[in-house]
Design a protein around this motif. Structure first.
Motif, PDB file in Angstrom:
ATOM      1  N   ALA A 167     -36.917   4.577  48.436  1.00 14.19           N
ATOM      2  CA  ALA A 167     -37.420   3.871  49.745  1.00 14.19           C
ATOM      3  C   ALA A 167     -36.128   2.813  50.029  1.00 14.19           C
ATOM      4  N   ALA A 206     -37.054   3.349  53.974  1.00 15.49           N
ATOM      5  CA  ALA A 206     -38.678   3.600  54.130  1.00 15.49           C
ATOM      6  C   ALA A 206     -39.222   2.452  53.296  1.00 15.49           C
ATOM      7  N   SER A 257     -41.853   8.330  50.004  1.00 19.10           N
ATOM      8  CA  SER A 257     -40.417   8.965  50.193  1.00 19.10           C
ATOM      9  C   SER A 257     -40.138   9.222  48.899  1.00 19.10           C
ATOM     10  N   CYS A 292     -32.452  11.567  49.791  1.00 22.76           N
ATOM     11  CA  CYS A 292     -33.656  10.906  49.716  1.00 22.76           C
ATOM     12  C   CYS A 292     -34.491  11.498  50.998  1.00 22.76           C
ATOM     13  N   CYS A 352     -37.597  10.235  53.671  1.00 31.07           N
ATOM     14  CA  CYS A 352     -38.386   9.518  53.990  1.00 31.07           C
ATOM     15  C   CYS A 352     -39.568   9.908  55.128  1.00 31.07           C
TER      16      CYS A 352
END
Lengths: 365, 365
Positions: B257, B262, B279, B114, B116
């Motif tokens: 997220a 996020a 994100s 991920c 963010c």
């Protein structure tokens, strides 16, 4: 629902276990297969529940599904698994494979697996949910007999190819998306055909590849592969994004079949008596590798509540989140009994007679 | 296309590099950001190309995008990565993160990450394709400012949340699905608003939550959050599977997220001058863990050819596969030049003047 009868969930499940055992399935597998099958009825997804028991029994009788199949692992790494189901029932091997993938993801952060040479595995959501119960994000997909027509096409080139995605929440139930990638599944077309009702435009096309409404004719044309079939999610052409559903359906076929060397696309055909051999894809991603599962669950609660509590459109009662309707059905059906269509109940009676089993009592309500 | 001018691709890309450098971006990041941005124009996805350069420049000027952001890794395992982009440009950090995920997948079989606190990352397909070039299946997603209305709802609760999936083929080009999970993206509604054309039903709803056709009003209502917004893939209600697109959009928000803590859903807002902080989610699955990549590619060729060669519907010319139109655009635009809308070209002229750069020559054709 005058055409329904109600039966007790536990009795329904035990009945299925007994039927499977009569068909030669081992006790452990019979339990797993019955749990997956009846979970569909419990959740209100009748198309994937005991309405299919007759087809399963036929499949086991005709040898399309092998009761004593010996599955084997074709390839294995720390994070991946390819399993040959050897023509056995879809559900037991899928539960076992998903459990192995969850173990691998626990050690490895994420894990994925394919099962080839398998049969109908019931509802995809069942397997995705297994991961969510272990603080993981769960993914499950299967290909199916070809019933879907590509954007601008006229012939069936892929299945209704469902995908399921499950993410655990805290106080709320898990987010559980379980969807075919075509506009509708064949079951819905069959319901319209049974009532002689015209299909809405943008569900299916006829032999010419244009939107059609005659449900019976489409089913027949599809079955014989004369042309025509179900449209991908997004409908006909590109105006409403039909190429997206088409792309998703092919994605599912790639992950389930091309990734493990199984048949795909139009090479998967149902017969009159049973479903085609299919293949599945499963995945689990461990939340703790990204973030504390407790915090993740708290944010999931916030997200799900925001969505559910958002103001409905004029004339609509509620905004739902994925899985919510099915959880509500499950809660009610466990308590009050599982509704079965009369035709389904009659089918179960005939199976009971065939195997000298006691017929299932109808609940008085 | 009388309203278009043609420019040379390499010159267009160099121009973007220079603009980014003038905005304080490092040479390496300027190259990456320009490559991603102009790849959209090359592929004919003008909405995600240099038409956005002005917004990027404004974002960098107003501090919403930080030219000297120092990204940092928040969490890392052998198969996962969580990166804080610290408000920098979306494309360079996304390219770098995807490259790291590919490295991890090479060792580990599969890897996910991920990013963010990032910004608009261009076309999701760019990143998914990076994996396919390395014998992997690639996945890329991003959330966006909330523009999508849930099934039965009336308020924007999630973004157009695109997802991309790429699988390599052999002699054929990779299968590259890159789709928003709403029926259409905001860009399409803007095009209709600019022409004063009525929207088709099933694209968007008004403040009451019912299907609406006034593009300008919907854009205004959406921007001010008065109610109304774009429908999920599958359209209004449940008849055409709108809950599926809704579920997919939320799935993208969970992966991008919730998985890294996020902001999500309606907490993501665009401003008048630039896009919201967003994100992303990236993944790579190594094919060799399942099957020989050579055999996989051969089956992909078979699948793509079967689809492409299948008979078109009456009145249709061809059946496409995901990514095909964009590859054809790319091949042509590299050779003949990239078409830019006059308004986009004028925008680039004004940016050129602002930074004392030579205006881009128009190709004579």
């Amino acid at each position: 629902m005058a055409d329904n009868v109600m039966v007790d969930y536990e009795i329904l499940k035990s009945f299925c276990v007994e039927v499977y055992r009569k068909c030669g399935i081992t006790p452990e597998d019979a339990e797993l297969a019955a749990a997956v099958l009846t979970s569909a009825d419990l959740r209100g997804i009748a198309s994937h529940g005991v309405a299919r028991l007759r087809r399963y029994v036929n499949g086991l009788k005709t040898g399309l599904m092998l009761p004593d199949a010996e599955s084997r692992i074709l390839r294995e790494t720390g994070s991946t698994l390819v399993v040959d189901a050897a023509g056995g029932m879809g559900a037991p091997i899928s539960v076992r494979t998903m459990a192995q993938i969850i173990d691998k993801a626990e050690t490895n952060g994420a894990a994925f697996g394919c099962v080839c040479n398998s049969n109908h595995f019931g509802i995809a959501g069942f397997y995705a949910q297994m991961a969510a119960e272990n603080d993981m994000i769960g993914i499950a997909m299967t290909n199916t007999a070809a019933l879907g027509v590509p954007t601008f096409g006229r012939h069936v080139m892929f299945g209704t190819n469902p995908l399921a995605f499950c993410a655990p929440a805290g106080e709320e139930k898990s987010f559980l998306l379980d969807m075919s990638t075509t506009v509708v599944s064949r079951g819905k077309i069959e319901v319209y055909a049974a009532c002689g009702k015209a299909l809405p435009h943008n569900w299916a096309v006829d032999r010419s590849g244009r939107s059609a409404t005659d449900a019976g004719k489409i089913l027949d044309d599809m079955f014989h592969r004369y042309g025509g079939g179900i449209l991908p999610l997004g409908g006909e052409g590109e105006l409403f994004g039909g190429y997206k559903g088409y792309g998703l359906a092919v994605m599912v076929d790639i992950l389930c079949a091309v990734l493990c060397g199984a048949p795909f696309g139009p090479d998967i055909c149902d017969t009159e008596f049973s479903s085609a051999r299919v293949s599945h894809f499963f995945g689990a991603i461990k939340i703790d590798s990204f973030r504390s599962p407790g915090e993740f669950r708290k944010d999931m609660d916030k997200m799900l509540r925001q969505l559910r509590d958002s103001e409905p459109a004029d004339g609509c009662e509620r905004v739902y989140v994925a899985g919510q309707k099915e959880y509500e059905n499950e809660e009610r059906n466990r308590r009050c009994g599982v509704p079965l269509a009369l035709t389904t109940y009659d089918n179960l009676l005939s199976i009971a007679a065939e195997y000298q089993l006691a017929p299932m009592p109808i609940l008085n309500i």
